[in-house]
Write a protein that holds these residues in place. Structure first.
Motif, short mmCIF file in Angstrom:
data_model
loop_
_atom_site.label_atom_id
_atom_site.label_comp_id
_atom_site.label_asym_id
_atom_site.label_seq_id
_atom_site.Cartn_x
_atom_site.Cartn_y
_atom_site.Cartn_z
N PRO A 284 0.80 -1.23 0.00
CA PRO A 284 0.00 0.00 0.00
C PRO A 284 0.84 1.29 0.00
O PRO A 284 0.42 2.28 -0.57
CB PRO A 284 -0.83 -0.09 1.28
CG PRO A 284 -0.82 -1.52 1.65
CD PRO A 284 0.44 -2.11 1.10
N ASP A 285 2.00 1.25 0.60
CA ASP A 285 2.83 2.45 0.69
C ASP A 285 3.93 2.50 -0.38
O ASP A 285 4.86 3.29 -0.29
CB ASP A 285 3.45 2.56 2.07
CG ASP A 285 4.35 1.37 2.40
OD1 ASP A 285 4.24 0.32 1.72
OD2 ASP A 285 5.15 1.48 3.34
N ALA A 286 3.80 1.68 -1.42
CA ALA A 286 4.83 1.60 -2.46
C ALA A 286 4.93 2.89 -3.26
O ALA A 286 3.93 3.57 -3.49
CB ALA A 286 4.53 0.44 -3.41
N ASP A 287 6.12 3.20 -3.68
CA ASP A 287 6.36 4.30 -4.62
C ASP A 287 6.12 3.69 -6.01
O ASP A 287 6.99 2.99 -6.55
CB ASP A 287 7.79 4.81 -4.47
CG ASP A 287 8.14 5.93 -5.44
OD1 ASP A 287 7.45 6.09 -6.47
OD2 ASP A 287 9.13 6.63 -5.16
#
Length: 74
Positions: free
Chosen positions: A32-35
């Motif tokens: 969910p927090d991927a770049d």
């Protein structure tokens, strides 16, 4: 997830549908927090390392390029 030989055959054959499916599976697999821009750039680098200029992955490259930023083109 079990290995799907039909999908693998379609991807090897370069079908756009299989490339869309591979792209969707890639997007869903990201944390969910991927770049997303960086992840797409890494995926493009992997494709270019393994299948440089291969015509059967060009649609997948196009999809990834949309997320990878303007400096990542082929």
């Amino acid at each position: 997830m079990p290995f799907d030989t039909t999908s693998a055959r379609q991807l090897r054959a370069g079908s756009i549908r299989a490339q869309q499916r591979a792209f969707m599976e890639w997007v869903v697999s990201l944390p969910p927090d991927a770049d997303i821009e960086y992840a797409a750039q890494c995926q493009l680098a992997e494709i270019d390392r393994r299948l440089p200029g291969h015509p059967q992955v060009q649609y997948l490259r196009l999809l990834l390029t949309a997320f990878a930023g303007s400096e990542t083109t082929h």
